[in-house]
Each structure stands twice: as C-alpha cells, then as structure tokens.
Enzyme design. Structure first.
Site, PDB file in Angstrom:
ATOM      1  N   ARG A  39     -20.107 -89.991   4.418  1.00  0.00           N
ATOM      2  CA  ARG A  39     -19.272 -90.567   3.523  1.00  0.00           C
ATOM      3  C   ARG A  39     -19.632 -92.193   3.848  1.00  0.00           C
ATOM      4  NH1 ARG A  39     -13.528 -87.445   3.721  1.00  0.00           N
ATOM      5  NH2 ARG A  39     -13.869 -86.430   1.650  1.00  0.00           N
ATOM      6  N   LYS A 200      -9.762 -66.691  -1.392  1.00  0.00           N
ATOM      7  CA  LYS A 200      -8.704 -65.860  -2.263  1.00  0.00           C
ATOM      8  C   LYS A 200      -8.601 -66.411  -3.579  1.00  0.00           C
ATOM      9  CE  LYS A 200      -5.622 -65.983   2.221  1.00  0.00           C
ATOM     10  NZ  LYS A 200      -4.466 -66.627   2.714  1.00  0.00           N
ATOM     11  N   GLY A 357     -15.014 -78.726   0.586  1.00  0.00           N
ATOM     12  CA  GLY A 357     -15.401 -78.615   1.869  1.00  0.00           C
ATOM     13  C   GLY A 357     -16.364 -77.660   2.356  1.00  0.00           C
ATOM     14  N   GLY A 380      -9.692 -81.581  -2.071  1.00  0.00           N
ATOM     15  CA  GLY A 380      -8.416 -81.309  -3.110  1.00  0.00           C
ATOM     16  C   GLY A 380      -8.732 -81.852  -4.502  1.00  0.00           C
TER      17      GLY A 380
END
Ligand code: AMP
Length: 402
Positions: A39, A200, A357, A380
């Site tokens: 980053r 999921k 991620g 996110g």
C-alpha cells in the site's frame, strides 16, 4: 453516482500550497516494523508528483482500530519511517493529527516536503464524522485530496466532513481504482465474466444480485457454490453450506436466467474428510460427494470448464477464492484459474480486475498478481462497489467538485 464529475488536482498550481492527502497507510506490521509495504509503494508516486509541483504535503490516515484515544501500538510513526525509506526523503511526523503538534509540524514544512500526522482514529470525531474534528484537520491545509478508496465506504471526518471545508479533489489512486471498476462494470468490452467465490452466500447476496444484472457469465466457486448445489437438490455431504439461504440461491439462479446471465457451477470437486493441511483428498462429481466428507475445492473438470468460459470472455472481475486455498492441496483450483486469467491478460485477450483481502492473498500465492490488469487491495469498499452502492467518500468528492 456522477463519476465523470470527479476532479483531480491536474493543472492546479500547488506551489507553496499545503495539500492534505487522505491516504490509506493501514499496512500490516509486526513488532513495530511494516511487514507488507504494498500500500505504501502505491502511495509514493502521488506524493512524488505533489512534491515535484512544490506542494507541502501532509499525509493523514487511520491505522488499525484503536478505541478512539491514543494507543502506542497503533502509532503511525513506524509507517511514516517506512514511507520515508521508500521516498528516499525525510518525512516529518506529528505526534497528533490536530492541535499544536500538527500545527507546528505543518508550519515547519518547506515546499516539496512531506509530513505524516498521527493516527486519525486517536480521536473519536474521525469515525463520528464530526464537523469540529474535520475543522481542526482542515486548518492544516489549503487543499484536500481524497486518495483512500479503501475507506471510501465509510463517512468519516477525513473522507466526508472535511470535503465541505476545503477545496477537495480525487487522488490518483482513488481514480485508478474507480477507472478499473468502471472498466469492468460500466462500459466493459463484452462478453464479461465474474468469478465469485468465498465461504458464504450470505455475505455476498447483494454482490451476486447486482452482478447478474451486469455480467454475461457468472462463475460461482468456493463454499458458496455448495449452497447453490444444495438448493438444487445435490447432496454435498458435510460441506460448508447455508441451508437457510437455499431459497436466496434459487432466486439468484432465477434472476440470472431472466437476465440471460449464464450461471456456472462446479461439476466436480476435491473432497476430504478433514479440513486440514495434507488431508487425504479425492475428486468426485459433486453429486457423488460421500456423506461423511466435504467439498474443499473445485475439481479439474470444473476448472477446465471455467477456463473455457473465461477464454471466451474479454473482461473478468474476480472476488473470492474457489476453495480453501490457504490449506494445501485445496488451493489448486483457484491457482489454476488465476494462472489462466493472468496468461489471457498478458496475451492482451482479457481485461482482469480482482479485489478483496482473500483474493489478493490467493493471487499472491499463485504468483500472478502483477499479471492482472488491476488488483484492488480495498476489501469492504471493493465489495460495496460490486453491490452497486454509492460510497460516501466518493459521493463527497463528487459533491465537492461542483
Ligand atoms: P470470503 O471471505 O467470503 O471471500 O471467503 C474466503 C474463505 O472461504 C477462505 O478462507 C477460504 O478458505 C474459504 N473457502 C472457500 N471455499 C471453501 C470450501 N469449499 N469450504 C470451506 N471453506 C472454503
């Protein structure tokens, strides 16, 4: 979102101006040392550009999750040191992001010099999006640059409130991220395919629902494929699945059909009795999964089919591994498809954008991250974008550009 309205600082005279850059310096560290500087490496060219233009650069960021007060284990000091090393220039550090320490550090900056201010989240006002806190930050700059896409899904003082107080612009990394996402979702070269994996269904329902409307083909792998198989009456043994979401899975199948989006599920799977490294495993057609075993990766037939599908497409979007890739040998399906996507991209046949991620970790493990057209490290925010949601930090920069 009216993304075309976003403005960058290109063409602005920034000489002698105090430019407050909201970056993402939230890098992994261990014992006070940065363990993965990816980053930071990405932040460097933008800072160098501002420095060449004679700006006084003040970098602000959050780091970890302190509880709204100073906490030495979440200090940005080691990160500022690493940034200085990468820039090859000294970087000043202020022990607080507002008040006297910040004001002094900023006042001492000369043109083209860089300062990093201490963790924004040492103040509760940051996450509460408080105008007073934003005001204290705004005092330190003449111009604001929002360049942290990965926190743009949060309306915080440094991503939202501050844009009401200073002339505000979109930074180069934020623009790069948005351009990459638009190239796969807004006006892609067709046909397009999305590969969605992960544990999921329940965490990715809005993603799947949005994508069936946007892409031509949707490949489903990972634990979430099990719920789709279960919903279609396939016995999947002890595999991870969410029976409560079987109806949702069928709704997504139906929506895909209505939209002419081809939904691709695995035909075979790598199956084991235990979820552990080196567990004895065998390949079965999914419908023949033994009752006492579980699906931990997609099988070779599934991979061959997925490869065919992506080879027939021009644009690919990927989020989520196809199996429990952290544990050998259950990463092979993910790695094989990742290598294929990388090869097609290198050959100029595919635009490939991946993010999240686990996905980044899986692509790194496959050694193909650099071969993809774009890999997003935003978790996110990347997912919320795939859901088709407006990100407050991006909306704020659009509003400010008027
Ligand atoms: P997510 O955060 O939803 O993208 O899920 C990523 C996680 O899903 C990884 O930790 C994988 O190990 C896990 N995963 C993928 N496929 C399976 C599977 N078939 N069974 C159990 N876990 C899986």
């Amino acid at each position: 979102m009216q993304l075309d309205r976003l403005k960058t600082t290109a063409g602005l005279d920034l000489k002698g101006k105090r430019v407050l850059v909201r970056a993402d310096l939230n890098v992994p560290t261990k014992d006070g040392k940065v363990t993965d500087a990816t980053r930071l490496e990405r932040v460097v060219p933008g800072i160098e550009d501002l420095a060449e233009r004679g700006a006084r650069i003040i970098v602000i960021s959050h780091f970890g999750r302190p509880k709204g007060g100073p906490d030495p284990q979440f200090s940005l000091k080691p990160v500022a040191d690493k940034l200085a090393e990468l820039l090859g220039e000294p970087v000043a550090f202020a022990s607080d992001c507002i008040g006297e320490p910040a004001a002094k550090t900023v006042a001492a900056l000369k043109d083209s010099e860089v300062a990093v201010l201490e963790n924004l989240r040492f103040h509760k006002g940051e996450e509460k999006n408080e105008p007073e806190f934003a005001g204290a930050l705004a005092k330190l700059g003449d111009v604001f640059v929002g360049d942290a896409f990965s926190t743009a899904h949060r309306a915080h003082a440094s991503t939202d409130a501050i844009t009401r107080l200073l002339p505000s612009y979109a930074g180069p990394l934020l623009m790069e991220e948005i351009d990459a996402l638009r190239s796969v979702l807004d006006n892609p070269v067709r046909p397009t395919v999305a590969v969605i994996g992960g544990a999921k269904v329940s965490t990715k329902i809005p993603v799947l629902t949005n994508l069936v409307e946007k892409v031509d083909k949707l490949i489903i792998g990972g634990g979430m494929a099990n719920t789709f198989l279960l919903a279609q009456g396939v016995a999947i043994g002890r595999s991870l699945a969410e029976p409560d979401f079987a109806k949702t899975a069928l709704d997504i199948v139906q929506a895909a059909r209505e939209r002419n989006c081809e939904l691709v599920l695995p035909a075979d799977a790598v199956v084991a009795a235990k979820f552990e490294a080196g567990a004895a495993s065998r390949v079965y057609p999914v419908a023949e999964t033994p009752a006492d075993q579980m699906i931990l990766d997609v099988g070779p037939k599934a991979v061959a089919h997925y490869k065919q599908v992506i080879a027939a497409c021009r644009t690919l979007l990927w989020n989520g591994p196809l199996g429990a890739f952290e544990i050998a040998p259950f990463g092979e399906g993910t790695f094989a498809l990742a290598r294929e996507a990388a090869a097609l991209t290198k050959a100029g046949k595919l635009t490939s954008v991946a993010g999240g991620g686990d996905t980044v970790a899986a692509l790194n493990a496959a050694g193909v991250t650099d071969a993809f057209s774009y890999v997003s490290t935003a978790g996110g925010a990347f997912l919320e974008w795939l859901e088709g949601r407006e990100l407050p930090g991006v909306a704020a920069l659009i509003r400010a550009a008027r």
